[in-house]
Design a protein around this motif. Structure first.
Motif, PDB file in Angstrom:
ATOM      1  N   ARG A  71     -19.577  27.946   9.748  1.00  0.00           N
ATOM      2  CA  ARG A  71     -20.495  28.396   8.710  1.00  0.00           C
ATOM      3  C   ARG A  71     -20.344  27.532   7.458  1.00  0.00           C
ATOM      4  O   ARG A  71     -21.332  27.240   6.781  1.00  0.00           O
ATOM      5  N   GLU A  72     -19.131  27.109   7.144  1.00  0.00           N
ATOM      6  CA  GLU A  72     -18.912  26.270   5.975  1.00  0.00           C
ATOM      7  C   GLU A  72     -19.677  24.957   6.109  1.00  0.00           C
ATOM      8  O   GLU A  72     -20.279  24.467   5.137  1.00  0.00           O
ATOM      9  N   GLN A  73     -19.663  24.370   7.304  1.00  0.00           N
ATOM     10  CA  GLN A  73     -20.395  23.133   7.516  1.00  0.00           C
ATOM     11  C   GLN A  73     -21.902  23.355   7.374  1.00  0.00           C
ATOM     12  O   GLN A  73     -22.607  22.541   6.758  1.00  0.00           O
ATOM     13  N   LEU A  74     -22.394  24.438   7.920  1.00  0.00           N
ATOM     14  CA  LEU A  74     -23.825  24.722   7.824  1.00  0.00           C
ATOM     15  C   LEU A  74     -24.243  25.016   6.391  1.00  0.00           C
ATOM     16  O   LEU A  74     -25.316  24.585   5.952  1.00  0.00           O
ATOM     17  N   ASP A  75     -23.412  25.725   5.653  1.00  0.00           N
ATOM     18  CA  ASP A  75     -23.724  25.988   4.247  1.00  0.00           C
ATOM     19  C   ASP A  75     -23.779  24.690   3.443  1.00  0.00           C
ATOM     20  O   ASP A  75     -24.655  24.518   2.581  1.00  0.00           O
ATOM     21  N   HIS A  76     -22.837  23.790   3.711  1.00  0.00           N
ATOM     22  CA  HIS A  76     -22.859  22.485   3.041  1.00  0.00           C
ATOM     23  C   HIS A  76     -24.143  21.725   3.380  1.00  0.00           C
ATOM     24  O   HIS A  76     -24.794  21.159   2.487  1.00  0.00           O
ATOM     25  N   ALA A  77     -24.524  21.727   4.654  1.00  0.00           N
ATOM     26  CA  ALA A  77     -25.745  21.037   5.063  1.00  0.00           C
ATOM     27  C   ALA A  77     -26.969  21.653   4.393  1.00  0.00           C
ATOM     28  O   ALA A  77     -27.872  20.937   3.940  1.00  0.00           O
ATOM     29  N   LEU A  78     -26.997  22.968   4.315  1.00  0.00           N
ATOM     30  CA  LEU A  78     -28.142  23.652   3.703  1.00  0.00           C
ATOM     31  C   LEU A  78     -28.268  23.321   2.219  1.00  0.00           C
ATOM     32  O   LEU A  78     -29.384  23.172   1.703  1.00  0.00           O
TER      33      LEU A  78
END
Length: 627
Positions: A600-607
């Protein structure tokens, strides 16, 4: 003569015992509450994925039930249940059947998931292509006048380059499009990598010395022109230097088909068995399946695929694209009719054209239109002679790779059974990625695989391998072994890849003695739904359905194709952008493919980065006509 014989009885149940339905907000859609799943030894959660991995021992009771999406779980499940009720189980339609619907209501229902192209985006897209084409022709004209230009045909010692003796190899428009449109943004495509296609990926840097006509690897920092350029790379947040000194960027991978994350945990899940296969078998069998290309691993792959899908037998081929291209011509021929969804993959299109069968196209996911075509085909028969068709086959995909939508499979099967047509299902993107146990679109839509005559899929997306398969009855598979060019003439699948496929299937099925596979499937679903939900919250035009790992975001304007790719690359995001002719000229897009290996941390960064790029490029078409 083929072995696709007309059925004498078509009264089999359309819905299998594995059908699962849920209402909006029903937590029973999560795999953790699956009462039918066998008890499997629990394993420790990895810190590198959202609820997958590893074989380490230890007290994992607290980690096992940790939900990274607990704060948005209720909303995610509601959105997932909404789309499933609309497009898979059709619960909404069942409710509306109790009341009379006007023609306008039915028409509006078909547009529930339809995104309207903004008029401003349409005008600017046409204008952008017009400017590019005009400028390209002007540059070609001046190049001929002054006799200089990087695309002028130069004299060479080869006779084939003498235009007075040989006709041009390329058509003028195709050559012009490549030169003046594609080469302008060539740096956004075909990017080489220097790592496994995991959640984090290392992309090699490329440069061009001739205005993007050709690209070359940058190599080491010493190949740069000055210290300022070296400093820009070394101080960049995404810069990495490989062991051999080459320059690369460390990016979050949002483009690879690593759906179940086997590229992330391969060392844990598959390595020992895959490397162990090299002790007994070679890398290549150097022969086709009908000669000396069949090993014990090929047989095992086919047995495990047939068991996984509940079919009698299966055939494994060495390339997913060729699976469609060679299987369809073997099954269909002159006097037969193929009915294909208008958005089917190129491999299906090529296979259909090569078969010699007549082809009809129905509107995407429109089973009413499909029924009209079937009824007309049966009543009218073949053109001119009016003789009946030998057989009729309907071809659809589980997940449409450029749309992110899953097939209306239950209605397709219902219509085909009603009119006696065969069903060919391409599950390249849905097998392993959909359904509570990863068995694809059929499981997700509650369709019995016995009602699907031909099931095609690939090992490249969810299983970390290569090649494809056909699963069907024993008679059909026996026929294909002899008549399918992919089996009779092509080199067989590498035994090493066969072992990779076997190992990954065992993980997914829980036969490795762990619950890693179940966690991977749940992690992929959660990551995909979360990412899609947040993209929609930004006001972007996002195609597709919830529970699909493919998320196309509409860019429309051709200038935004390169701009989006380059801006994301600067920020450490590796994304895929798609333009004409892969998609219609007005529908350029970026396509995100989510993996179980993402956190989720990676996806939040991407978002966060994507939101910034959306502001720069004006992509919020869902909240503003001008983006």
């Amino acid at each position: 003569m083929t072995y696709l014989k007309p059925r004498r009885s078509r009264l089999r149940s359309m819905l299998g015992l594995n059908k699962r339905t849920s209402k909006a907000g029903d937590d029973n859609m999560t795999l953790a509450s699956d009462d039918n799943t066998e008890e499997i030894p629990e394993t420790e959660l990895s810190s590198t994925s959202s609820g997958t991995l590893s074989h380490n021992d230890g007290d994992d009771h607290d980690l096992l039930f940790e939900d990274p999406y607990s704060d948005v779980r209720e909303r995610m499940e509601a959105l997932s249940a909404r789309d499933r009720a609309r497009y898979a189980s059709h619960e909404e339609e069942d409710q509306t059947k109790k009341t009379k619907q006007s023609a306008a209501d039915k028409k509006q229902k078909k547009k529930t998931n339809h995104i309207e192209l903004p008029l401003f985006a349409a005008y600017t897209t046409y204008l952008g292509y017009a400017v590019l084409i005009i400028c390209g022709h002007v540059r070609d004209l001046f190049a001929k006048i002054i006799g200089q230009g990087r695309y002028l045909r130069q004299k060479t010692p080869y006779n084939s380059d003498n235009i007075h003796w040989y006709a041009p190899l390329l058509k003028s428009w195709e050559n012009f499009y490549t030169r003046r449109l594609y080469h302008r943004i060539q740096d956004c495509f075909n990017r080489p990598i220097a790592s496994s296609p995991a959640a984090n990926i290392q992309v090699l840097e490329r440069v061009s010395d001739d205005g993007n006509k050709t690209m070359r690897l940058l190599g080491t920092l010493d190949d740069l022109d000055n210290d300022k350029q070296r400093s820009n790379y070394m101080n960049g947040r995404t810069f990495v230097e490989l062991s051999d000194g080459r320059v690369a960027r460390s990016c979050l991978n949002l483009g690879s088909y690593n759906y179940l994350g086997f590229a992330d945990d391969w060392q844990v899940t598959c390595r020992d068995e895959v490397l162990g296969s090299l002790e007994d078998l070679p890398v290549s069998s150097s022969s086709c399946r009908n000669e000396f290309g069949t090993t014990k691993l090929h047989r095992e792959v086919e047995e495990i695929v047939a068991k996984f899908l509940g079919k009698e037998d299966a055939l494994a081929l060495n390339m997913g694209f060729n699976t469609n291209c060679t299987t369809i011509p073997a099954l269909m021929g002159r006097g037969d009719l193929l009915i294909s969804d208008e958005l089917n993959h190129t491999s299906i299109v090529n296979g259909a054209r090569a078969s010699g069968a007549a082809i009809r196209i129905f509107r995407h996911n429109d089973t009413d239109h499909l029924e009209e075509i079937l009824r007309e085909a049966i009543v009218m028969g073949r053109p001119r002679t009016r003789r009946p068709w030998n057989k009729i086959m309907v071809i659809v995909e589980g997940i449409y790779s450029m749309e992110g939508e899953y097939c209306d499979l239950s209605n397709v099967v219902r219509v085909c059974k009603k009119y006696g047509a065969y069903v060919y299902l391409d599950e390249a993107h849905s097998i392993g990625a959909m359904g509570p146990t990863g068995r694809g679109c059929a499981e997700y839509c509650g369709v019995d695989t016995a009602d699907i005559d031909i099931m095609m899929g690939t090992f490249t997306k969810s299983f970390g391998g290569m090649g494809g398969y056909i699963a069907a009855s024993k008679d059909v598979i026996s026929f294909l072994r002899r008549h399918c060019a992919g089996s009779s003439y092509h080199n067989s699948l590498s035994p090493v890849v066969c072992q990779q496929v076997i190992s990954s299937f065992k993980v997914v099925m829980g036969e490795d003695g762990t619950n890693i596979g179940r966690k991977k499937i749940q992690a992929l679903r959660d990551n995909s739904n979360y990412f899609r939900m947040k993209l929609e919250d930004m006001g972007l035009h996002v195609l597709g359905h919830y529970d699909s790992p493919v998320m196309p975001v509409m860019l429309y304007n051709p200038t935004k194709i390169a701009a989006f790719s380059r801006e994301c690359f600067k920020r450490g995001l590796a994304v895929v952008v798609v333009g004409f002719p892969a998609v219609p000229i007005l529908q350029s897009r970026a396509r995100f493919c989510i993996s179980a290996g993402h956190t989720r941390e990676q996806l939040d960064h991407a978002l966060e980065e994507i939101e910034e790029v959306a502001d720069v490029l004006k992509l919020r078409y869902n909240v503003s006509t001008f983006g």
